[in-house]
Design an enzyme around this catalytic site. Structure first.
Site: not given
Ligand code: NAD
Length: 454
Positions: A226, A261
């Site tokens: 997502e 998002c």
């Molecule tokens: P992010 O991708 O920076 O991090 C998300 C998660 O992934 C965190 O727990 C982080 O620690 C982990 N992570 C980071 N690098 C990783 C790796 N190399 N391997 C495994 N895990 C890793 O995203 P964010 O800043 O937490 O969230 C914001 C983003 O999420 C925005 O783009 C937003 O649009 C999206 N989002 C989407 C939805 C949806 O339902 N489509 C909902 C909420 C947020």
């Protein structure tokens, strides 16, 4: 790992980070608990989640205050999130038994046939910080009800909330060997990807999502993503109450400081109502109260992550450098914390980053269009495919545009909303797979086909 309050930049907690060894130990624990949990009836598992549903309400004050202290979300919005999460859980409590029950497509005759829905096993839920309750419950609640054990990795920006979730699930009767939290940053997420799990469910950015999909591809386990969006909103010229629509669009842009998002990220307005829309939008924007998220009346708090300030300033500078006009906002607020004024740009086009890259902040560009065809083409001109909104008095006219858009969700006369009764899914760079609705219950189980002769 230090937990920082984005409103004050103070350290409000320290949490130990998981290691490669500790995640393996937790996996071994979950492997012992999952079959026992799966052997319980759906009703027994639902009863545990029903207690969690009650606990979220009973403890809402401490939960909302914690959420605000680590994400900077206005306190009222933290309460709103808890309420929203509870209504999603209510959906799962009410509907899971029906969608997880065995089915008999052929109930009579020499060879009867039935479908049994079995859990996936031990799954990872790597989650985001912007709505930790909402995006978390989309995954770990149906996963648990479906009989899975869950490795929950809260974002490093909402870890204290993740620890509350763990405590309340244990208090509600979910065993420790069925739900484990992994704390840490990206590295901790990577430890999870290295484990032989039975499913990987991720909420976060496209950048991380793509990396996760690549890393787990060879395991051939389900992988749901997502991801982000660049969601458009189009206002047609038959709208009578422009102030009301401008207000709705503004809320779609700035709610949760634009860190949603499905936030409205770009606006197209037909020329007949363009000037009135821009004027009303800007007037309402100026009145928003930016301030301490704990104070009643605050509508915009700080951004959750310091790096976002430079990112948004970069998008604004890029647009202005290419000819856009900044009508209001975009300056840092002179106080401690990661504050920026919400901003609106006009004279924008698709050569500018602000119209193409996810902003994830309270910044929007408004572009004038002459026809529905032009609007539909611009709305479709994106790598993302999460949601799109059309405002018009005519459903038929709006539907013609909505049908042309390759997004998981479309809205007529509303925006920035999610409902548990319909699937939540992104297309293209907005994701893979879906949560919520009956499809989001079935996403956490696998069908087994029985052919029964005699
Ligand atoms: P992010 O991708 O920076 O991090 C998300 C998660 O992934 C965190 O727990 C982080 O620690 C982990 N992570 C980071 N690098 C990783 C790796 N190399 N391997 C495994 N895990 C890793 O995203 P964010 O800043 O937490 O969230 C914001 C983003 O999420 C925005 O783009 C937003 O649009 C999206 N989002 C989407 C939805 C949806 O339902 N489509 C909902 C909420 C947020």
């Amino acid at each position: 790992m230090q937990i920082i309050n984005p409103a004050t930049e103070e350290i409000i907690g320290e949490v130990p980070e998981d290691t490669e060894t500790s995640v393996w130990e937790k996996l071994n624990l979950l492997r012992t608990g999952q079959p026992v949990w799966a052997a319980k009836t759906v009703e027994e598992r639902v009863a545990c989640i029903a207690r969690f549903y009650e606990a979220l309400d009973r403890e809402k004050t401490v939960l909302a205050e914690t959420l605000t202290s680590e994400t900077g979300k206005p306190l009222q919005q933290s309460y709103n999130e808890l309420n929203g999460a509870r209504s999603r859980i209510r959906y799962f409590l009410d509907h899971s038994a029906r969608w997880l029950a065995e089915e008999w497509p052929v109930a009579e005759g020499p060879t009867r046939e039935k479908i049994v829905y079995e859990p996936l096993g031990v799954i990872a839920n790597i989650s985001a910080w912007n709505y930790p309750y909402l995006v978390g419950v989309n995954v770990f609640i149906p996963a648990l009800i479906g009989g899975n054990a869950v490795f929950y990795k809260p974002s490093e920006f909402s870890t204290l909330t993740g620890l509350h979730i763990r405590r309340l699930l244990y208090d509600s009767g979910v065993p420790e060997n069925v739900f484990q939290v992994v704390t840490g940053k990206g590295k901790a997420g990577e430890w999870l990807l290295a484990l032989p799990l039975n499913g990987y469910f991720f909420t976060g950015s496209y950048r991380t999502g793509r990396l996760i999909a690549e890393k787990v591809a060879s395991k051939l386990a389900p992988c749901q993503l997502e991801l982000g969006g660049k969601d458009p909103l189009y206002v047609m010229d038959d709208i009578k109450d422009i102030a009301q629509v401008a207000g709705a669009a503004l809320e779609g842009v700035v709610y949760n400081n634009g860190q949603s998002c499905c936030a409205v990220e770009r606006i197209y307005v037909q020329e007949g109502v363009y000037d009135a829309f821009v004027q009303s939008y800007t007037e309402q924007l100026r009145k928003l109260v930016v301030g301490d998220p704990r104070e009643a009346g605050t509508e915009i708090g700080p951004l959750s992550r310091p790096g976002q300030l430079e990112f948004l300033e970069g998008q604004i500078a890029d647009a202005v450098g290419k000819g856009a006009k900044l009508l209001y906002g975009g300056r840092r607020v002179n106080r401690k914390g990661y504050y920026i004024e919400p901003a609106v740009l006009v004279d924008v086009n698709h050569g500018m980053k602000v119209m193409m890259e996810e902003s994830f902040g309270p910044v929007v560009g408004i572009q004038k269009v002459s026809s529905d065809a032009e609007a539909a083409a611009l709305m479709a001109d994106t790598e993302y495919g999460l949601t799109a909104a059309v405002y018009s008095t005519s459903y038929e006219r709006a539907e013609k545009v909505m049908r042309q858009l390759n997004t998981g969700t479309v809205y007529w006369n509303c925006c920035d909303r999610v409902s548990a009764s319909v699937p939540w899914s992104g297309r293209k760079h907005s994701g893979l797979g879906m949560t919520l609705s009956y499809q989001g219950i079935r996403a956490f189980v696998q069908p087994k086909a029985y052919h029964i002769r005699g």
